[in-house]
Design an enzyme around this catalytic site. Structure first.
Site, PDB file in Angstrom:
ATOM      1  N   SER A   7      50.687 -34.367  35.994  1.00  0.00           N
ATOM      2  CA  SER A   7      50.993 -33.285  35.056  1.00  0.00           C
ATOM      3  C   SER A   7      52.210 -32.543  35.581  1.00  0.00           C
ATOM      4  O   SER A   7      52.249 -32.143  36.746  1.00  0.00           O
ATOM      5  CB  SER A   7      49.812 -32.319  34.972  1.00  0.00           C
ATOM      6  OG  SER A   7      50.275 -31.048  34.534  1.00  0.00           O
ATOM      7  N   HIS A  31      51.511 -36.515  31.978  1.00  0.00           N
ATOM      8  CA  HIS A  31      50.629 -35.621  31.222  1.00  0.00           C
ATOM      9  C   HIS A  31      51.411 -34.333  30.932  1.00  0.00           C
ATOM     10  O   HIS A  31      51.876 -33.661  31.850  1.00  0.00           O
ATOM     11  CB  HIS A  31      49.388 -35.344  32.076  1.00  0.00           C
ATOM     12  CG  HIS A  31      48.384 -34.446  31.448  1.00  0.00           C
ATOM     13  ND1 HIS A  31      47.386 -34.907  30.610  1.00  0.00           N
ATOM     14  CD2 HIS A  31      48.195 -33.109  31.539  1.00  0.00           C
ATOM     15  CE1 HIS A  31      46.619 -33.889  30.230  1.00  0.00           C
ATOM     16  NE2 HIS A  31      47.095 -32.779  30.776  1.00  0.00           N
ATOM     17  N   ASP A  33      51.369 -30.662  29.374  1.00  0.00           N
ATOM     18  CA  ASP A  33      50.481 -29.564  28.983  1.00  0.00           C
ATOM     19  C   ASP A  33      51.206 -28.607  28.040  1.00  0.00           C
ATOM     20  O   ASP A  33      52.091 -27.869  28.468  1.00  0.00           O
ATOM     21  CB  ASP A  33      50.013 -28.815  30.229  1.00  0.00           C
ATOM     22  CG  ASP A  33      49.015 -29.625  31.042  1.00  0.00           C
ATOM     23  OD1 ASP A  33      47.992 -30.031  30.453  1.00  0.00           O
ATOM     24  OD2 ASP A  33      49.256 -29.854  32.239  1.00  0.00           O
ATOM     25  N   MET A  35      50.986 -25.335  25.879  1.00  0.00           N
ATOM     26  CA  MET A  35      50.161 -24.120  25.748  1.00  0.00           C
ATOM     27  C   MET A  35      50.874 -23.142  24.827  1.00  0.00           C
ATOM     28  O   MET A  35      52.096 -22.973  24.912  1.00  0.00           O
ATOM     29  CB  MET A  35      49.967 -23.478  27.118  1.00  0.00           C
ATOM     30  CG  MET A  35      49.397 -24.447  28.152  1.00  0.00           C
ATOM     31  SD  MET A  35      48.998 -23.597  29.682  1.00  0.00           S
ATOM     32  CE  MET A  35      48.500 -24.983  30.703  1.00  0.00           C
ATOM     33  N   HIS A  64      48.818 -33.066  25.947  1.00  0.00           N
ATOM     34  CA  HIS A  64      47.574 -32.274  25.940  1.00  0.00           C
ATOM     35  C   HIS A  64      47.868 -30.966  25.204  1.00  0.00           C
ATOM     36  O   HIS A  64      48.517 -30.073  25.745  1.00  0.00           O
ATOM     37  CB  HIS A  64      47.148 -32.022  27.392  1.00  0.00           C
ATOM     38  CG  HIS A  64      45.898 -31.214  27.524  1.00  0.00           C
ATOM     39  ND1 HIS A  64      45.461 -30.709  28.726  1.00  0.00           N
ATOM     40  CD2 HIS A  64      44.975 -30.810  26.609  1.00  0.00           C
ATOM     41  CE1 HIS A  64      44.328 -30.034  28.554  1.00  0.00           C
ATOM     42  NE2 HIS A  64      44.021 -30.074  27.268  1.00  0.00           N
ATOM     43  N   MET A  66      47.021 -27.579  24.080  1.00  0.00           N
ATOM     44  CA  MET A  66      46.140 -26.408  24.233  1.00  0.00           C
ATOM     45  C   MET A  66      46.693 -25.358  23.280  1.00  0.00           C
ATOM     46  O   MET A  66      47.347 -24.384  23.671  1.00  0.00           O
ATOM     47  CB  MET A  66      46.146 -25.936  25.693  1.00  0.00           C
ATOM     48  CG  MET A  66      45.319 -26.859  26.585  1.00  0.00           C
ATOM     49  SD  MET A  66      45.713 -26.658  28.334  1.00  0.00           S
ATOM     50  CE  MET A  66      47.121 -27.735  28.440  1.00  0.00           C
ATOM     51  N   MET A 135      37.467 -31.370  30.783  1.00  0.00           N
ATOM     52  CA  MET A 135      38.237 -30.403  31.580  1.00  0.00           C
ATOM     53  C   MET A 135      37.366 -29.913  32.734  1.00  0.00           C
ATOM     54  O   MET A 135      36.252 -29.431  32.514  1.00  0.00           O
ATOM     55  CB  MET A 135      38.646 -29.199  30.732  1.00  0.00           C
ATOM     56  CG  MET A 135      39.577 -29.508  29.594  1.00  0.00           C
ATOM     57  SD  MET A 135      41.356 -29.457  29.886  1.00  0.00           S
ATOM     58  CE  MET A 135      41.664 -28.432  31.255  1.00  0.00           C
ATOM     59  N   GLY A 142      47.582 -24.553  36.205  1.00  0.00           N
ATOM     60  CA  GLY A 142      47.398 -25.599  37.200  1.00  0.00           C
ATOM     61  C   GLY A 142      46.897 -24.972  38.494  1.00  0.00           C
ATOM     62  O   GLY A 142      46.830 -23.741  38.627  1.00  0.00           O
ATOM     63  N   ASP A 174      40.668 -33.736  33.689  1.00  0.00           N
ATOM     64  CA  ASP A 174      41.841 -32.873  33.814  1.00  0.00           C
ATOM     65  C   ASP A 174      41.456 -31.578  34.514  1.00  0.00           C
ATOM     66  O   ASP A 174      40.683 -30.781  33.977  1.00  0.00           O
ATOM     67  CB  ASP A 174      42.421 -32.589  32.418  1.00  0.00           C
ATOM     68  CG  ASP A 174      43.733 -31.821  32.491  1.00  0.00           C
ATOM     69  OD1 ASP A 174      44.262 -31.650  33.599  1.00  0.00           O
ATOM     70  OD2 ASP A 174      44.222 -31.410  31.422  1.00  0.00           O
TER      71      ASP A 174
END
Ligand code: DX5
Ligand code: ZN
Length: 219
Positions: A7, A31, A33, A35, A64, A66, A135, A142, A174
């Site tokens: 990630s 990966h 992330d 957000m 991913h 979020m 998760m 992180g 994750d």
């Protein structure tokens, strides 16, 4: 088959091509992330920036999301070179329709659940799921500690897949994966591992990916 997915959340965001290059020889996927500062209390990438990162990456991307109200937003974040897109069960109004939409875009459809969401919610959605994401930290940041207490969820997910003969569905973990936790997750039944700080805070990210793979494949 074991998949290691670094990630880039805690990598140097000013030089993503360089950061991706560091793991290009050993990692399976990157990966990413995403957000939105609504679903989680943190912001990373806009839809435009997300597409840009995906398009410029030399490794396939595992996105991913979020992001709140994600049912309406999947397409905005989608781009060629993204191999999978994961949405949160908690952020979907109609998870089944959203998973179908991801498949229609030509991606593997991932469904993530937060630590307090029971694994049972995935059961009836399995026909549209390509990856179950358990998760093992609260999404948002992180560098948090791995919650080993959630392994029964992973074991149950593995049983669901075995009972139904769903061999192509991946189980991703994750949060908090490192050399000291990956074996626990592997033994519980995971095959796909996100590792952020473990990889990018190590002196040799590529070697760390190799080490994680070796540890997981020996269990
Ligand atoms: C947390 C993110 C994770 C995170 C993993 O919200 O979804 O992907 O980057 O980082 P580590 O491996 O440091 O827990
Ligand atoms: Zn993630």
């Amino acid at each position: 088959m074991i998949r290691i997915c670094p990630s880039i959340l805690n990598a140097n965001l000013d030089d993503l091509p360089g950061e991706i290059e560091k793991v290009a020889a050993t990692a399976d996927l990157i990966h990413l992330d995403v957000m939105d500062n609504v679903f989680v209390p943190n912001f990373t990438f806009s839809p435009e920036r997300t597409r840009e990162i995906i398009e410029s990456s030399t490794l396939p991307i595992d996105v991913h999301l979020m992001v709140a109200d994600v049912d309406k937003k999947v397409e905005q974040y989608s781009s060629k070179n993204a191999i999978s897109m994961t949405v949160h069960f908690e952020a979907c109004q109609d998870p089944l329709a959203t998973l179908k939409q991801i498949r229609t875009l030509g991606k593997r459809a991932g469904l993530a659940i937060k630590p307090n969401t029971p694994i049972e919610v995935v059961e009836e959605l399995l026909p549209e799921i390509d990856m179950i994401v358990v998760m093992t930290v609260e999404p948002g940041f992180g560098g948090q500690s791995f919650m080993a207490s959630l392994m029964p969820k992973v074991e149950k997910a593995r049983r669901y897949l075995e009972q139904r003969g769903l061999q192509d569905v991946w189980i991703q973990i994750d949060g908090g994966i490192s050399p000291s936790t990956i074996e626990i997750a592997r033994r519980a039944g995971a095959d796909t591992f996100v590792a952020g700080s473990a990889v990018y805070k190590s002196e040799n990210p590529s070697k760390m990916v190799e080490q994680l793979r070796l540890l997981a494949s020996r269990c």
